[in-house]
Scaffold this active site. Structure first.
Site, PDB file in Angstrom:
ATOM      1  CD  GLU A   1      43.984  40.327  41.685  1.00  0.00           C
ATOM      2  OE1 GLU A   1      44.177  39.466  40.635  1.00  0.00           O
ATOM      3  OE2 GLU A   1      43.075  40.404  42.592  1.00  0.00           O
TER       4      GLU A   1
ATOM      5  CG  HIS B   1      42.937  49.338  38.689  1.00  0.00           C
ATOM      6  ND1 HIS B   1      41.608  50.221  38.504  1.00  0.00           N
ATOM      7  CD2 HIS B   1      42.410  48.211  39.324  1.00  0.00           C
ATOM      8  CE1 HIS B   1      40.701  49.529  39.102  1.00  0.00           C
ATOM      9  NE2 HIS B   1      41.080  48.153  39.564  1.00  0.00           N
TER      10      HIS B   1
HETATM   11  N1  ACO Z   1      52.322  45.539  32.462  1.00  0.00           N
HETATM   12  C1  ACO Z   1      52.735  45.895  31.452  1.00  0.00           C
HETATM   13  N2  ACO Z   1      52.176  47.092  30.858  1.00  0.00           N
HETATM   14  C2  ACO Z   1      50.987  47.305  31.227  1.00  0.00           C
HETATM   15  C3  ACO Z   1      50.247  46.871  32.310  1.00  0.00           C
HETATM   16  C4  ACO Z   1      51.010  45.670  32.887  1.00  0.00           C
HETATM   17  N3  ACO Z   1      50.444  45.342  34.069  1.00  0.00           N
HETATM   18  N4  ACO Z   1      48.999  47.303  32.655  1.00  0.00           N
HETATM   19  C5  ACO Z   1      48.863  48.217  31.391  1.00  0.00           C
HETATM   20  N5  ACO Z   1      50.005  48.137  30.779  1.00  0.00           N
HETATM   21  C6  ACO Z   1      50.199  49.134  29.410  1.00  0.00           C
HETATM   22  C7  ACO Z   1      49.571  48.334  28.335  1.00  0.00           C
HETATM   23  O1  ACO Z   1      50.423  47.519  27.712  1.00  0.00           O
HETATM   24  C8  ACO Z   1      49.233  49.415  27.480  1.00  0.00           C
HETATM   25  O2  ACO Z   1      50.184  50.135  26.755  1.00  0.00           O
HETATM   26  P1  ACO Z   1      50.053  50.627  25.282  1.00  0.00           P
HETATM   27  O3  ACO Z   1      49.643  52.193  25.404  1.00  0.00           O
HETATM   28  O4  ACO Z   1      51.525  50.762  25.118  1.00  0.00           O
HETATM   29  O5  ACO Z   1      49.238  49.812  24.661  1.00  0.00           O
HETATM   30  C9  ACO Z   1      48.603  50.596  28.548  1.00  0.00           C
HETATM   31  O6  ACO Z   1      49.334  50.264  29.711  1.00  0.00           O
HETATM   32  C10 ACO Z   1      47.155  50.545  28.789  1.00  0.00           C
HETATM   33  O7  ACO Z   1      46.748  49.288  29.005  1.00  0.00           O
HETATM   34  P2  ACO Z   1      45.259  48.821  28.815  1.00  0.00           P
HETATM   35  O8  ACO Z   1      45.392  47.505  28.774  1.00  0.00           O
HETATM   36  O9  ACO Z   1      44.530  49.767  28.033  1.00  0.00           O
HETATM   37  O10 ACO Z   1      44.590  49.146  30.279  1.00  0.00           O
HETATM   38  P3  ACO Z   1      43.262  48.509  30.667  1.00  0.00           P
HETATM   39  O11 ACO Z   1      42.557  49.872  31.607  1.00  0.00           O
HETATM   40  O12 ACO Z   1      42.382  48.127  29.599  1.00  0.00           O
HETATM   41  O13 ACO Z   1      43.893  47.523  31.707  1.00  0.00           O
HETATM   42  C11 ACO Z   1      44.409  45.915  33.273  1.00  0.00           C
HETATM   43  C12 ACO Z   1      43.787  47.278  33.124  1.00  0.00           C
HETATM   44  C13 ACO Z   1      43.618  44.749  32.647  1.00  0.00           C
HETATM   45  C14 ACO Z   1      44.332  45.515  34.976  1.00  0.00           C
HETATM   46  C15 ACO Z   1      45.939  46.022  33.041  1.00  0.00           C
HETATM   47  O14 ACO Z   1      46.614  46.758  33.634  1.00  0.00           O
HETATM   48  C16 ACO Z   1      46.631  44.634  33.203  1.00  0.00           C
HETATM   49  O15 ACO Z   1      46.284  43.785  32.047  1.00  0.00           O
HETATM   50  N6  ACO Z   1      47.177  44.334  34.238  1.00  0.00           N
HETATM   51  C17 ACO Z   1      47.721  42.973  34.652  1.00  0.00           C
HETATM   52  C18 ACO Z   1      46.641  42.097  34.950  1.00  0.00           C
HETATM   53  C19 ACO Z   1      46.214  42.390  36.522  1.00  0.00           C
HETATM   54  O16 ACO Z   1      47.199  42.706  37.245  1.00  0.00           O
HETATM   55  N7  ACO Z   1      44.814  42.207  36.814  1.00  0.00           N
HETATM   56  C20 ACO Z   1      44.263  42.413  37.889  1.00  0.00           C
HETATM   57  C21 ACO Z   1      43.446  43.877  38.091  1.00  0.00           C
HETATM   58  S1  ACO Z   1      43.048  44.353  39.537  1.00  0.00           S
HETATM   59  C22 ACO Z   1      41.453  43.695  39.848  1.00  0.00           C
HETATM   60  O17 ACO Z   1      40.683  43.553  38.551  1.00  0.00           O
HETATM   61  C23 ACO Z   1      40.961  43.221  41.179  1.00  0.00           C
END
Ligand code: ACO
Length: 514
Positions: free
Chosen positions: A453, A400
């Site tokens: 989620e 998140h």
């Molecule tokens: N699985 C694996 N790795 C992850 C995940 C995940 N679910 N979430 C974040 N990471 C990792 C990224 O790969 C990144 O790694 P890196 O530093 O090696 O590049 C690091 O954690 C940071 O990720 P960002 O994309 O910069 O985090 P951001 O804050 O932009 O994204 C998000 C948040 C979009 C929710 C992300 O965690 C994600 O894609 N989750 C999966 C989708 C999801 O569950 N969406 C629902 C969100 S809840 C809502 O909106 C109601």
């Protein structure tokens, strides 16, 4: 930050009068001083030099673990060896370090002695000063992370503490104690309803649930238009039609009462549209709203025509309450941006639905269940998850932008799922533990936990909602939050219009002749 901005140091903005505690004192004493001073953390010093930091979050953890605050020692619950900064370090470097570590405070240490504390709040004060002194640009982080763009009284999220609230109430507590209609009243009117207000509000909602006839007759065309039925896309189209048919107009041309009426109608009719479109696509007639049933029970009723069992109705109601609002998330921000142009309530809500449809925002709960299916059995969980993360894939329902600890909605919904019970819930819990462990190992320091989620999908599945309705169901509650924000934006508006840093080839290049 603007070129030529004066370099500022931590010493200029730090708070010198630091609240301290000793590691051997009981938590109750330290927390009493925090409350008295109205601060969220205390620096632990033994003697003179800082040895750790104790925050509200640590106190919550201690409380949740059943610790007796009058006997538990600060040393047992503080974060030891807290990172510190020196007073002469550049402000920007301290800011980057704070956000990179996900911290909110740094003790400031000079020559081994604690001389102050610097917080994110101090930095924001500095940003305001700079804006006045330098009318140039302030460069935001990618994705606007950590940027405060507005004031709101609707609610907020405190990511480091794993806490969020609607108005002044803990949202999870509202989901435990109140109905969706009460929470809706709270968001629109600013307070929970009295008994009389509750009845009047429920009656108002009931009168607005029906789909206007001119829209109703066109719904079969929308429900069967595409080759693949995507309920959220159909909803976006049908709601857009409704806002047009009902003549929603620029909020600049209508008064506050008319804006509120548009917002009420939007939120009240959304569930009816969702279920009507779904049934029409299945070749079934839509079911009109049940005049006696409250919001959540009526939602499930309109799917099957049967009054749902109370446990299921309450489970979905708790899910809906927990997802009604959540700070300046992408779809809410979208709604406010569109509203800021003076566009009508309908346009803002259509835009917000579009933002919510993305898998990085609201489109994940069915994907989380798809993942459980793909894993198949508990013994395959670790290998499956490891492979996915190693291939660079994202595990849906985890991570998140704001929460770097447990998402309180996920904790609450896990409880709801446990109450509903069953093998799938046990399996989901096992997968959750495995994902958290694997991500901690393969993505260290990113603090990735289950988000709303993951268990949302489990709860919706248990109450009989088909997967394609998961994101529309999320929409049916979040629209209440969106419209509360739309009304707030309209009440005190300024056009939202940021700038971008141009990174292409330097202009002007002569335009070649055709
Ligand atoms: N699985 C694996 N790795 C992850 C995940 C995940 N679910 N979430 C974040 N990471 C990792 C990224 O790969 C990144 O790694 P890196 O530093 O090696 O590049 C690091 O954690 C940071 O990720 P960002 O994309 O910069 O985090 P951001 O804050 O932009 O994204 C998000 C948040 C979009 C929710 C992300 O965690 C994600 O894609 N989750 C999966 C989708 C999801 O569950 N969406 C629902 C969100 S809840 C809502 O909106 C109601």
């Amino acid at each position: 930050m603007a070129d030529g901005a004066k370099v500022r140091t931590v010493a200029e903005v730090m708070t010198k009068d630091v609240l301290t505690a000793s590691s051997s004192e009981p938590l109750s004493k330290a927390s009493a001083r925090m409350i008295e001073r109205g601060v969220g953390s205390v620096v632990v010093v033994d003697p003179g030099a800082p040895v750790g930091i104790l925050t509200e979050r640590d106190l919550v953890r201690a409380g949740a673990a059943g610790a007796d605050l009058s006997t538990a020692k600060v040393a047992d619950w503080m974060t030891p060896n807290a990172n510190t900064v020196s007073p002469d370090i550049e402000m920007l470097a301290a800011f980057d370090s704070l956000t990179a570590h996900g911290y909110r405070h740094f003790p400031v240490v000079d020559d081994g002695h604690l001389v102050g504390i610097v917080s994110i709040r101090d930095m924001l004060k500095l940003a305001q000063v700079l804006r006045v002194e330098h009318p140039g640009m302030i460069e935001a982080k990618r994705g606007l992370e950590g940027v405060v763009v507005a004031e709101t009284e609707v609610g907020d999220v405190r990511g480091q503490e794993g806490f969020y609230h609607y108005r002044q109430y803990n949202a999870v507590e509202l989901a435990e104690k109140r109905t969706l209609e009460d929470v809706w009243h709270l968001l629109y009117e600013g307070e929970l309803p009295s008994v009389g207000e509750r009845e009047a509000f429920a009656a108002e909602i009931r009168s607005l649930r029906e789909i206007p006839p001119t829209v109703k007759e066109l719904l079969p065309a929308i429900a069967t238009a595409g080759e693949h039925f995507v309920p959220l896309d159909a909803l976006r189209s049908a709601y857009s039609l409704l806002a047009y048919a009902l003549d929603f107009r620029s909020w600049l041309d209508i008064d506050a009462a008319a804006r509120r009426a548009n917002a009420m109608q939007t939120s009240a009719v959304m569930p009816t549209l969702i279920m009507a479109l779904y049934r029409l696509n299945q070749g079934l007639d839509p079911i009109d709203p049940h005049p006696e049933l409250p919001y959540a029970a009526n939602y499930l009723y309109m799917l099957t025509g049967e009054v749902p069992e109370p446990g299921h109705a309450r489970a979905i109601e708790q899910y809906l309450i927990s997802t009604t609002d959540h700070g300046f998330n992408s779809s809410t921000f979208t709604a406010r941006v569109i509203t800021s142009t003076g566009a009508d309530v309908g346009s803002a809500v259509v835009g917000a639905i579009g933002a919510l449809s993305g898998p990085l925002h609201g489109g994940a709960p069915s994907r989380a269940l798809d993942m459980l299916d793909a894993i198949g059995t508990p013994d395959k969980a670790e290998e499956w998850i490891r492979n996915s993360v190693e291939k660079g894939e994202r595990i849906m329902g985890f991570g998140h932008r704001i929460y770097k600890t447990d998402d309180p909605r996920s904790l609450m919904l896990r409880g709801v799922a446990e109450r509903l019970g069953g093998d799938m819930v046990d399996f989901a819990k096992k997968v959750e533990r495995t994902v958290v462990d694997v991500l901690a190992e393969l993505k260290p320091g990113r603090n990735l936990y289950a988000n709303v989620e993951f268990y949302a999908g489990v709860v919706m599945d248990k109450v009989g909602l088909p997967r394609t309705l998961f994101t529309p169901t999320f929409t049916s509650s979040r629209v209440i939050g969106w419209t509360a924000h739309i009304l707030e934006q309209a009440a005190d508006n300024r056009l939202i219009r940021p700038s971008a840093h141009y990174a292409g080839p330097p202009p002007p290049v002569p335009v070649p002749d055709a």
